[in-house]
Structures are given as structure tokens and as C-alpha cells.
Design a protein around this motif. Structure first.
Motif, mmCIF file in Angstrom:
data_model
loop_
_atom_site.group_PDB
_atom_site.id
_atom_site.type_symbol
_atom_site.label_atom_id
_atom_site.label_comp_id
_atom_site.label_asym_id
_atom_site.label_seq_id
_atom_site.Cartn_x
_atom_site.Cartn_y
_atom_site.Cartn_z
ATOM 1 N N LYS A 182 -18.478 4.563 -10.417
ATOM 2 C CA LYS A 182 -17.167 4.885 -9.801
ATOM 3 C C LYS A 182 -16.838 4.223 -8.545
ATOM 4 O O LYS A 182 -17.571 4.060 -7.635
ATOM 5 C CB LYS A 182 -17.319 6.599 -9.542
ATOM 6 C CG LYS A 182 -17.760 7.199 -10.751
ATOM 7 C CD LYS A 182 -17.529 8.679 -10.451
ATOM 8 C CE LYS A 182 -17.681 9.634 -11.830
ATOM 9 N NZ LYS A 182 -17.868 11.018 -11.602
ATOM 10 N N LYS A 183 -15.485 3.990 -8.346
ATOM 11 C CA LYS A 183 -14.897 3.414 -7.270
ATOM 12 C C LYS A 183 -14.893 4.382 -6.165
ATOM 13 O O LYS A 183 -14.579 5.439 -6.253
ATOM 14 C CB LYS A 183 -13.712 2.671 -7.580
ATOM 15 C CG LYS A 183 -12.797 2.019 -6.253
ATOM 16 C CD LYS A 183 -11.738 1.545 -6.833
ATOM 17 C CE LYS A 183 -10.949 0.747 -5.605
ATOM 18 N NZ LYS A 183 -11.020 1.227 -4.149
ATOM 19 N N GLU A 184 -15.607 3.820 -4.947
ATOM 20 C CA GLU A 184 -15.195 4.506 -3.765
ATOM 21 C C GLU A 184 -14.086 4.341 -2.746
ATOM 22 O O GLU A 184 -13.604 3.191 -2.937
ATOM 23 C CB GLU A 184 -16.725 4.286 -2.854
ATOM 24 C CG GLU A 184 -17.771 4.903 -3.488
ATOM 25 C CD GLU A 184 -19.076 5.100 -2.373
ATOM 26 O OE1 GLU A 184 -18.753 4.982 -1.212
ATOM 27 O OE2 GLU A 184 -20.352 5.025 -2.791
ATOM 28 N N ASP A 185 -13.739 5.292 -2.390
ATOM 29 C CA ASP A 185 -12.463 4.975 -1.144
ATOM 30 C C ASP A 185 -12.977 4.217 -0.280
ATOM 31 O O ASP A 185 -14.112 4.273 0.440
ATOM 32 C CB ASP A 185 -11.803 6.306 -0.991
ATOM 33 C CG ASP A 185 -10.987 7.107 -2.089
ATOM 34 O OD1 ASP A 185 -10.850 6.403 -2.950
ATOM 35 O OD2 ASP A 185 -10.950 8.248 -1.920
ATOM 36 N N LYS A 186 -12.042 3.140 0.490
ATOM 37 C CA LYS A 186 -12.499 2.386 1.572
ATOM 38 C C LYS A 186 -12.612 2.996 2.645
ATOM 39 O O LYS A 186 -11.829 3.873 3.060
ATOM 40 C CB LYS A 186 -11.660 1.231 1.571
ATOM 41 C CG LYS A 186 -11.975 -0.116 2.850
ATOM 42 C CD LYS A 186 -12.922 -0.533 2.655
ATOM 43 C CE LYS A 186 -13.096 -1.650 3.702
ATOM 44 N NZ LYS A 186 -14.387 -2.289 3.506
ATOM 45 N N ILE A 187 -13.791 3.071 3.397
ATOM 46 C CA ILE A 187 -14.027 3.489 4.836
ATOM 47 C C ILE A 187 -13.627 2.547 5.950
ATOM 48 O O ILE A 187 -13.978 1.338 5.775
ATOM 49 C CB ILE A 187 -15.233 4.117 4.893
ATOM 50 C CG1 ILE A 187 -15.599 5.116 4.085
ATOM 51 C CG2 ILE A 187 -15.379 4.662 6.596
ATOM 52 C CD1 ILE A 187 -17.213 5.613 3.975
ATOM 53 N N SER B 99 -6.199 -5.083 -4.045
ATOM 54 C CA SER B 99 -7.012 -4.252 -3.516
ATOM 55 C C SER B 99 -6.289 -2.963 -3.173
ATOM 56 O O SER B 99 -7.192 -1.697 -3.641
ATOM 57 C CB SER B 99 -7.523 -4.669 -2.262
ATOM 58 O OG SER B 99 -8.431 -3.937 -1.384
ATOM 59 N N VAL B 100 -5.348 -2.680 -2.663
ATOM 60 C CA VAL B 100 -4.832 -1.397 -2.323
ATOM 61 C C VAL B 100 -4.287 -0.718 -3.541
ATOM 62 O O VAL B 100 -4.007 0.494 -3.395
ATOM 63 C CB VAL B 100 -3.828 -1.551 -1.145
ATOM 64 C CG1 VAL B 100 -4.245 -2.220 0.287
ATOM 65 C CG2 VAL B 100 -2.578 -2.415 -1.718
ATOM 66 N N ASN C 120 -5.658 0.295 -6.213
ATOM 67 C CA ASN C 120 -6.847 0.879 -6.958
ATOM 68 C C ASN C 120 -7.646 -0.012 -7.350
ATOM 69 O O ASN C 120 -8.413 0.113 -8.480
ATOM 70 C CB ASN C 120 -6.146 1.689 -8.299
ATOM 71 C CG ASN C 120 -5.311 2.853 -7.800
ATOM 72 O OD1 ASN C 120 -5.577 3.848 -6.987
ATOM 73 N ND2 ASN C 120 -4.125 3.116 -8.602
ATOM 74 N N SER D 57 0.829 -1.168 -0.332
ATOM 75 C CA SER D 57 0.002 -0.111 0.101
ATOM 76 C C SER D 57 0.935 1.360 0.052
ATOM 77 O O SER D 57 0.351 2.240 -0.583
ATOM 78 C CB SER D 57 -0.942 0.093 1.091
ATOM 79 O OG SER D 57 -0.035 -0.067 2.273
ATOM 80 N N ARG E 269 -11.349 -5.166 -9.660
ATOM 81 C CA ARG E 269 -12.718 -4.500 -9.723
ATOM 82 C C ARG E 269 -13.573 -4.993 -11.249
ATOM 83 O O ARG E 269 -12.987 -4.582 -12.029
ATOM 84 C CB ARG E 269 -12.805 -3.198 -9.289
ATOM 85 C CG ARG E 269 -14.202 -2.597 -9.129
ATOM 86 C CD ARG E 269 -13.959 -1.055 -8.806
ATOM 87 N NE ARG E 269 -15.278 -0.744 -8.201
ATOM 88 C CZ ARG E 269 -15.943 0.250 -9.035
ATOM 89 N NH1 ARG E 269 -15.254 0.596 -10.126
ATOM 90 N NH2 ARG E 269 -17.051 0.906 -8.704
#
Length: 210
Positions: free
Chosen positions: A199-204, A107-108, A110, A54, A114
Motif C-alpha cells: 500500500k502507498k503511504e502518504d508522504k511525510i 508524484s502528487v 497519487n 497538487s 509507482r
């Protein structure tokens, strides 16, 4: 289009391989290329939880082994098959180490996988097949991939190499999976030009410890 299938069995031509081949034959009928990568006989250590992938954002694990080559195969493929034998009602150890590292890197970086098409396949002697199938699916779900289904859980039965061919229902499950995977891949490919991708959302991340 191309599918890369990862065989997590220590036995290159065992029942896990035979199950993959049934799926692959249906994909190949639809002019989809299939490459089978043998993972289960390699020496693959688990994730170090170092966070290097990451920080570096170079699509690589800091452990420089075959996993980095396989990550690129996953990136280039349109579809991915995760296949494992059952060890103590779970994924084979070498396969688990590969999946933990590869799917965290993708995953990290981008969300590299997906909206690719992903399916899980399991070969088992007696029991533990469904729990292993569920564990494999966790990687696909976490990566926002899309998953084809069959007419039952994707588990085939056999002990000695080749015995899985005697499981008529298991073979039908794999055939149906291959047909549905090919169909879904074509839909996804068609949609790239006709449907706007979400659109891809940033991970919370949340920590429940106070």
C-alpha cells in the motif's frame, strides 16, 4: 507491454538516440513495444513551483505544453527510459525542465508511476556520464519505481552522431539493460495477479528549520 523512452538530446538521431535503440532492440525481441519521444529539441520551461498540479489533481501541469501529453504516455506505459546527453556533467537543460515538471505532477497525483519499471541511459563525449546517470536515477527512485540493472553504469561514449556504435562495452551495457528490463517488466506483470501490492503511504514532510 509498452515502454516509452524520452530522448533528451537536441539531436534527434545522435548518440543518445543510438544508445536508446540498442536497449529498444532487446525489448522488442521480447515483444515489448517501444516508443521514442524526442524531448531535447522542444522549448520546455522549468517548473513554476506554483503548486497548481497538487491543488488541481488533474494529472496536468498548469503550463499547457507537450509535457502534459508526455505525462499521459508515462501513465499508460509499463516501462520508462530516461535518456540524456551530458551538459556540464549533468542532464541537458530541456530534459531537466521536463523531468522536474512531469515527475512532480505524477508524484502528487497519487504516485502515478509507482511500481512501473524505469531505467536511465546516458551518452557522453568524455566525462560526466556517471553523475548524469545518477541524476536521472533520482527521478526513478523518488517515484517508487523499480529499476533494472546492467553489468556497469548505463553510459555509452561517442562524440559525432553514430560514434557510440564503436563503444563495444557501452553497447553491451545497453544490450544487457534491455534484456534485464524486459525480464523485470515480465516479473512485475506476472506479480500483479499473484502478489499483493504494497500500500502507498502518504508522504511525510519535515522542516528542520526551527
Amino acid at each position: 507491454m509498452k515502454v516509452v523512452a524520452f530522448n533528451g538530446s537536441p539531436n534527434k538521431n545522435g548518440n543518445t538516440y543510438e544508445a536508446i535503440k540498442v536497449v529498444a532492440e532487446e525489448l522488442e525481441k521480447e515483444n515489448i513495444e517501444v516508443e521514442i519521444v524526442h524531448v531535447g529539441n522542444k522549448v520546455i520551461r522549468g517548473c513554476l513551483a506554483c503548486g497548481g498540479c497538487s491543488r488541481n489533481m488533474n494529472e496536468k501541469c498548469v503550463i499547457n505544453d507537450e509535457v502534459n501529453d508526455w505525462i499521459q504516455k508515462m501513465k499508460e506505459a509499463d516501462g520508462i527510459i530516461l535518456a540524456s546527453p551530458v551538459h556540464y556533467s549533468g542532464i541537458g537543460g530541456t530534459m531537466k525542465s521536463f523531468l522536474d515538471r512531469a515527475f512532480y505532477v505524477t508524484s502528487v497525483n497519487n504516485g502515478m508511476l509507482r511500481h512501473k519499471v524505469g531505467a536511465s541511459v546516458v551518452a557522453v563525449r568524455r566525462s560526466g556520464g556517471v553523475s548524469t546517470f545518477s541524476q536521472l536515477n533520482n527521478y526513478i527512485n523518488y517515484s517508487e519505481m523499480v529499476m533494472p540493472t546492467s553489468n556497469y553504469w548505463n553510459v555509452a561514449y561517442g562524440t559525432a552522431p553514430g560514434e557510440v556504435a564503436q563503444d563495444e562495452e557501452g553497447n553491451q551495457i545497453m544490450r544487457v539493460l534491455g534484456k534485464n528490463m524486459a525480464w523485470l517488466m515480465k516479473i512485475v506483470d506476472f506479480g500483479k495477479e499473484h502478489v499483493e501490492e504494497s500500500k502507498k503511504e502518504d508522504k511525510i514532510f519535515m522542516n528542520f528549520i526551527r
